[in-house]
Design a protein around this motif. Structure first.
Motif, short mmCIF file in Angstrom:
data_model
loop_
_atom_site.label_atom_id
_atom_site.label_comp_id
_atom_site.label_asym_id
_atom_site.label_seq_id
_atom_site.Cartn_x
_atom_site.Cartn_y
_atom_site.Cartn_z
N ARG A 183 4.15 53.24 44.04
CA ARG A 183 4.94 52.22 43.35
C ARG A 183 4.01 51.17 42.77
O ARG A 183 2.97 50.85 43.36
CB ARG A 183 5.92 51.58 44.34
N THR A 184 4.36 50.65 41.62
CA THR A 184 3.50 49.68 40.95
C THR A 184 4.30 48.44 40.55
O THR A 184 5.52 48.47 40.46
CB THR A 184 2.85 50.28 39.69
N VAL A 185 3.54 47.37 40.31
CA VAL A 185 4.10 46.08 39.91
C VAL A 185 5.21 45.68 40.89
O VAL A 185 6.38 45.54 40.54
CB VAL A 185 4.63 46.10 38.46
N SER A 241 8.94 54.48 26.76
CA SER A 241 8.14 53.46 27.44
C SER A 241 8.98 52.54 28.32
O SER A 241 10.09 52.14 27.96
CB SER A 241 7.37 52.62 26.43
N VAL A 242 8.42 52.20 29.48
CA VAL A 242 8.98 51.18 30.36
C VAL A 242 8.04 49.97 30.28
O VAL A 242 6.85 50.08 30.58
CB VAL A 242 9.07 51.67 31.82
N VAL A 243 8.57 48.84 29.85
CA VAL A 243 7.76 47.66 29.59
C VAL A 243 8.02 46.61 30.66
O VAL A 243 9.17 46.34 31.03
CB VAL A 243 8.07 47.09 28.19
N SER A 244 6.94 46.01 31.18
CA SER A 244 7.06 44.98 32.20
C SER A 244 7.45 43.65 31.57
O SER A 244 7.51 43.50 30.34
CB SER A 244 5.73 44.82 32.95
N ASP A 245 7.66 42.66 32.42
CA ASP A 245 7.98 41.31 31.93
C ASP A 245 6.83 40.72 31.13
O ASP A 245 7.03 39.77 30.37
CB ASP A 245 8.30 40.39 33.11
#
Length: 260
Positions: A88-90, A183-187
């Motif tokens: 798991r990340t972030v 794509s999955v983009v972070s905050d």
């Protein structure tokens, strides 16, 4: 829990009894048929690996843990056993949660437990998966890297103790190449994961369901070919068996490296 791809399901059918297990110690049932998994973090950031046992296999004592850069941890598992690993990340603790101490959450691979431990829950796509069956059909170990649930970080599998067993890797930075629609983009506006076409569009031709639920009807697509080009040894879709499943005599040890 995301569905375990057909290759793993075929191997899981061979296991009807639970195996005993242990962590960094002596086999609890007195046997010697044990495998050591060593997880290593070569990423420049902290990750939270997780484990999930397949049908007929007991949960491992460690179902989720923190792994800092350059850190490692070993788990000893008695065969027969089947399951998967991912990272798991972030991740962070959401203190706005009403739960005591806040809720542990991750941008990719989150298992929904609200804790570092996954306790039998699978990871939410996208997540790069390592899948293994120990002491399976014919007394062999079966192992693979799967992008059927998408990609979140590079992974490699190295078999210890045998020069004839093939090392497998997905070392490409797929996130940097990921099509915008996957794509999955972070905050922070960075791409932290690349969804599978099945997850992104939920269409039978991408998910190998309905009229596309057999090897003869579910064929590679432009999206699965994208993943295959980036990581030729990894599963790019459910029936990508011929170039993506590897075997080795049982009883050997494995190094699972994140960001190899």
């Amino acid at each position: 829990m995301p569905p375990i791809p057909p290759p793993m399901l075929m191997q899981l059918l061979f296991f009807l009894l639970f195996s005993q297990y242990f962590v960094s110690g002596t086999n609890t049932n007195g046997g010697t048929n044990a495998t050591t998994f060593t997880f290593r973090n070569h990423c420049s950031y902290t990750i939270w690996p997780a484990t999930l046992s397949g049908a007929g296999s007991p949960l491992l004592p460690e179902s989720g843990f923190e792994l800092k850069p350059n850190g490692s941890i070993s788990l000893d598992v008695s065969a027969p056993w089947s399951g998967r690993f991912w990272a798991r990340t972030v991740c962070s603790v959401n203190n706005s949660s009403s739960a005591s101490g806040g809720r542990f959450e991750c941008s990719t691979g989150d298992c929904g437990s609200g804790r570092v431990e996954c306790n039998g829950s699978g990871g939410a796509p996208p997540a790069t998966l390592v899948e293994l069956t120990l002491d399976g059909y014919g007394g062999l170990d079966f192992y693979d890297i799967s992008l059927v649930d998408g990609f979140n970080l590079p992974i490699s599998i190295d078999v210890q103790g045998s020069k004839s067993c093939k090392s497998v890797s997905c070392a490409a930075d797929v996130n940097a190449l990921c099509p915008a629609e996957l794509s999955v983009v972070s905050d922070y506006k960075s791409v932290v994961g690349c969804k599978s076409a099945c997850k992104a569009f939920n269409e039978p031709r991408y998910c190998c369901t309905g009229a596309y639920s057999s090897p003869s009807t579910c064929n590679p697509t432009n999206y699965s070919n994208f993943f295959k080009k980036a990581c030729p040894q990894a599963y790019s879709y459910a029936y990508d068996d011929s170039t993506s499943t590897f075997t080795c005599p049982t009883g050997l040890n494995y190094h699972i490296t994140f960001c190899p």
